[in-house]
Each structure stands twice: as structure tokens, then as C-alpha cells.
Design an enzyme around this catalytic site. Structure first.
Site, PDB file in Angstrom:
ATOM      1  N   SER B  51       0.886  -1.101  -0.085  1.00 19.74           N
ATOM      2  CA  SER B  51       0.048   0.062   0.138  1.00 19.74           C
ATOM      3  C   SER B  51       0.904   1.256  -0.059  1.00 19.74           C
ATOM      4  O   SER B  51       1.972   1.220   0.049  1.00 19.74           O
ATOM      5  CB  SER B  51      -0.803  -0.060   1.160  1.00 19.74           C
ATOM      6  OG  SER B  51      -1.919   1.213   1.003  1.00 19.74           O
ATOM      7  N   ASN B  52       0.094   2.361   0.153  1.00 21.60           N
ATOM      8  CA  ASN B  52       0.897   3.582   0.094  1.00 21.60           C
ATOM      9  C   ASN B  52       0.378   4.615   1.151  1.00 21.60           C
ATOM     10  O   ASN B  52      -0.913   4.342   1.693  1.00 21.60           O
ATOM     11  CB  ASN B  52       0.406   4.416  -1.124  1.00 21.60           C
ATOM     12  CG  ASN B  52       0.834   4.059  -2.447  1.00 21.60           C
ATOM     13  OD1 ASN B  52       1.833   3.214  -2.535  1.00 21.60           O
ATOM     14  ND2 ASN B  52       0.087   4.277  -3.341  1.00 21.60           N
ATOM     15  N   HIS B  53       1.028   5.341   1.932  1.00 17.83           N
ATOM     16  CA  HIS B  53       0.710   6.183   2.904  1.00 17.83           C
ATOM     17  C   HIS B  53      -0.457   7.182   2.324  1.00 17.83           C
ATOM     18  O   HIS B  53      -0.256   7.753   1.427  1.00 17.83           O
ATOM     19  CB  HIS B  53       1.562   7.052   3.556  1.00 17.83           C
ATOM     20  CG  HIS B  53       2.713   6.091   4.316  1.00 17.83           C
ATOM     21  ND1 HIS B  53       2.238   5.580   5.642  1.00 17.83           N
ATOM     22  CD2 HIS B  53       3.910   5.922   4.076  1.00 17.83           C
ATOM     23  CE1 HIS B  53       3.243   4.812   5.982  1.00 17.83           C
ATOM     24  NE2 HIS B  53       4.280   5.061   5.018  1.00 17.83           N
TER      25      HIS B  53
END
Lengths: 253, 253
Positions: B51-53
Site C-alpha cells: 500500500s501507500n501512505h
């Protein structure tokens, strides 16, 4: 007793303090309990990370149950969107390495350690300092991951060490994998969940569990049917208290 | 107008409806706006993901601002822990592929598309059906990732298409990367953030931004200083409304 009850009356009670939870029996009063909860995030670069599904609800429900029953609780938490339960000391961490360091620090003064966090098994071999740019030339990206420390196994290998309880989230052969993990990691007890069941486990408010613990050279078990994580937490605490009461003195060294 | 105001009075107002937000000017009343927000999760197996922040706060603040100003808002949201703003239609998705499908469906009836989600650039080439087991033999794990669809570029390449606004989160050379992205992806405007600044960007309540938009063969820009994401959202809406009003009719085909 009045003072204790007053100090337990939360001004902003977490929703987990539901009316269906049994009245507090302070049967864990002298115990120091360390609990890990939530996922870990393993950075790939400043914006990307690898993680595991975990809402942290089970670990937080356990922290709340132990605190309600009088234990001194330290909750080592990965990134979650949950309020800290009343009377619980919370330590926030991000990665597995940070969680291990916090756990090793806490267990020197713990009677019981419960590893409930969904720790990422692997982290990136190297973390990029700047955001990785994708280019049209690279349609694929190969990531090399290295094993993270196994927190529960590391704590179980210490001497002296607390009573060690681990969790296993499996999608098949639950009992077999859980029994193997209990023995291989040197835990005293394991709480096994079948996370492939709809409405249970990750993110859900309900869960079912199979408890397995060591008895001599073998294991004994108890199946806990699907129920709210809050009441499941109390059933797990009951079992851990029984194991702790019967713990062989030699296990402490 | 009274009916409109009554329907805008939320019983459980999200915290983003702060008192410092300007009174509602319903200057976006005829517009249909689609916004993507939050991260995407790209499954590696049933329990692990990449995922990404992204807290989703900026996209949700934009949805709230557009709705307050009268637009018909569809919010396509990745996994976040935020309440749906009042009068916003929310569609929940997990992966980039799901987000693209929802966006393609929505933009056939949209005047403005704002891609604010932090979409994962890559996903696993193959998703394991069961949890990957680590074995003592494998100290490292190699993951092969493949490129995800570029949602903003896909929407910008459609014909007819809405006015397209993208976001760029960078840790260095912010203006250069953002200008390149604006042109390469065929967007009308880009909102660029320097996410390396402490207290701004991912997860924070405040943000600063550099707006870049196309003027003939070149670009024009506006720097927005650090401020709450709620007021920043209104400043972005102001600029988008100006661009939309001056949009060349040919851009619609």
C-alpha cells in the site's frame, strides 16, 4: 474498592466497553501484561509500504479485558484507528523491528506476554530514501524482501521469560499449523483463528478461536465459538490465568 | 433554499465541518464531480498487501467542500478510517483495478474528475490463494510486481472526458516532476505536494500545495501556503471552478 471503581469509570469509554461485558472481577490485579496489537508497516520508500490486514481490535479487546480485571497493561501497537482503552499504557510503533525493541524492553518487567500483532514476516532489503519513480521502461518491478525478526519466538527464547501467548491466523489446516507454531516457537499457548471464514477475524467485530496449550509433552485445546471479540478476550484471559497459576516454577528461568 | 439548507444540516457532522470553514456559497450547484481518495491495497495473499501512505483526508475534504458548494459528488474511496461527508455518494474499493472500474463508470456522467487517491503503482503479478508460508530455508523472498493502470491518465485519455485534476506527492524536485506529470498524463491541472515536509501531507491535518495548470502551450501556477486541508480544499475548488468556466468547448470531445 470504591476508589478502584471510580478510577475505572471512563469519561470517554471506548465502544468496546459494551454492556454485555461481565462486571469487572479484579482477578488479574498483581499481573504485568504486555500485549502487541495491530499490523506493522514495512517501508519500501517514503510513500510505499508492505503490510498485513489487522484492525487491532482483538489485541485492543485483550488489553481492555486485562486492564478491567486489574492487570498493569502495556499495549505495543502498530498503526491502527482505535482509541486507547482505559488504564492501558500504549506504545506506538510502525515496523516489526520497532515492535521487537519495544517488546524486549517491556518483557523484562512482564509476567505475561501476548503477541497478538499481525507482524509483517518480511521487510524490504533496502529502503529507498526517495520515492521510487516508475518509468515507462519498467513494466515490472522486482522487490527483494528479507525476513523480519519473529517477535513471539524471540520473547519465548529469553531467560527468564514471561508466560508467552501467540496468535495464528490461518486460511487452512488451522489446527495443524497452530500446533506446529506453538512447539516450534516455544510458546506456552496459541490462539488460532481461521481467517477465511466470512464475518470473522481481520477487521470484524466477531471472532472464533481454537486455544492450544502445552501439557507435558503434548497439547490440550479448547474451541471458542464465534462471539464478539470483547467476550472472546475474557475467555482467553480466563485460560491464560489458569495456565499462569499452574505454571511450573522452572519455566521462569 | 430553505429546503437545501435543512438538508445540509448534518445530524452527525464530520469533524471536517469546522467553524473556520467559510459559509457555504453554492457556486458549484450544477456540477457533477467524481473524486478518488485514500490509498489502494494490492493483495499479495489473503493476509498481506502492498500500500501507500494516505489517510484520505485531502480527498474527503475536497468531497466535503464540493458538496457544501452544491455539487453532486461521488467519492470513490480506498480503505480509510473516515466518515462519509454529508451529501456525498461514497463507493468503497480496495485495489487500483477496482478504483479504475468505478472511476470509468462514474466519469461518463461527470463534469469534473479529481484523482486524489494515492494509487499503488504496482500490484503482485500473481495473488496467492492461501497465506504464503515462510520456511526456514527462505531467508529472502522475491516479489515480482507489475504496473497498475494509471487512473488519472486513463480518464484524461477518454473522449469525451471531464475536466481532469490530478495530484502529485513528491519528496524532491516537486515542481519539475509535477509539470512533467501534468503534460505526460494529459491532465488539465495538478495539485503538487512536497510530502517530505514535517507536519504536512500524508496523515496530517494541514497541507501546502502548488497548483499547476495548462495555459495554451505552457503552464501557469499558484502556490497555496500551509493551511488546514479543509481550507486548502476550498482554494482548490476555487481554481478548478475558474478553469472549468474558461474551458475550451473543444476539450469536451
Amino acid at each position: 474498592a470504591l476508589v478502584a471503581e471510580l478510577s475505572m469509570a471512563p469519561e470517554d469509554a471506548p465502544s468496546s466497553t459494551a454492556p454485555d461485558v461481565a462486571p469487572a472481577v479484579r482477578d488479574a490485579e498483581a499481573l504485568r501484561v504486555t500485549i502487541t496489537a495491530g499490523p506493522t508497516h514495512e517501508a519500501l520508500d517514503p510513500v510505499r509500504y508492505l503490510s498485513n490486514h489487522s484492525s487491532g481490535k482483538m489485541g485492543y479487546a485483550l488489553a481492555e479485558a486485562w486492564a478491567r480485571r486489574g492487570a498493569k497493561v502495556r499495549l505495543i501497537s502498530g498503526p491502527v484507528a482505535l482509541a486507547t482503552p482505559t488504564d492501558v499504557e500504549r506504545v506506538d510503533v510502525t515496523s516489526a523491528s520497532e515492535m521487537l525493541a519495544a517488546a524486549e524492553h517491556a518483557v523484562t518487567e512482564s509476567d505475561i506476554f501476548i503477541g497478538c500483532a499481525a507482524v509483517a514476516d518480511y521487510r524490504a532489503e533496502t529502503v529507498a530514501e526517495h520515492k521510487l519513480k516508475k518509468t515507462d521502461a519498467s513494466e515490472t518491478l522486482t522487490l527483494t524482501l528479507v525476513k523480519n525478526p519473529d517477535i513471539v519466538a524471540e520473547i519465548a527464547a529469553r531467560s527468564p521469560r514471561p508466560l508467552v501467548v501467540g496468535f495464528a491466523a490461518e486460511t487452512r489446516d488451522v489446527e495443524r499449523y497452530a500446533r506446529d507454531k506453538l512447539t516450534r516457537k516455544g510458546m506456552d499457548m496459541i490462539v488460532a483463528n481461521d481467517v477465511s471464514q466470512a464475518g470473522l477475524g481481520f477487521g470484524a467485530d466477531d471472532n472464533a478461536a481454537l486455544l492450544l496449550w502445552r501439557v507435558g509433552d503434548g497439547t490440550d485445546s479448547q474451541a471458542l465459538p464465534p462471539q464478539p471479540k470483547t467476550t472472546l478476550a475474557d475467555a482467553i484471559v480466563d485460560r491464560v490465568l489458569t495456565l499462569y497459576a499452574h505454571r511450573a516454577p522452572t519455566a521462569h528461568d
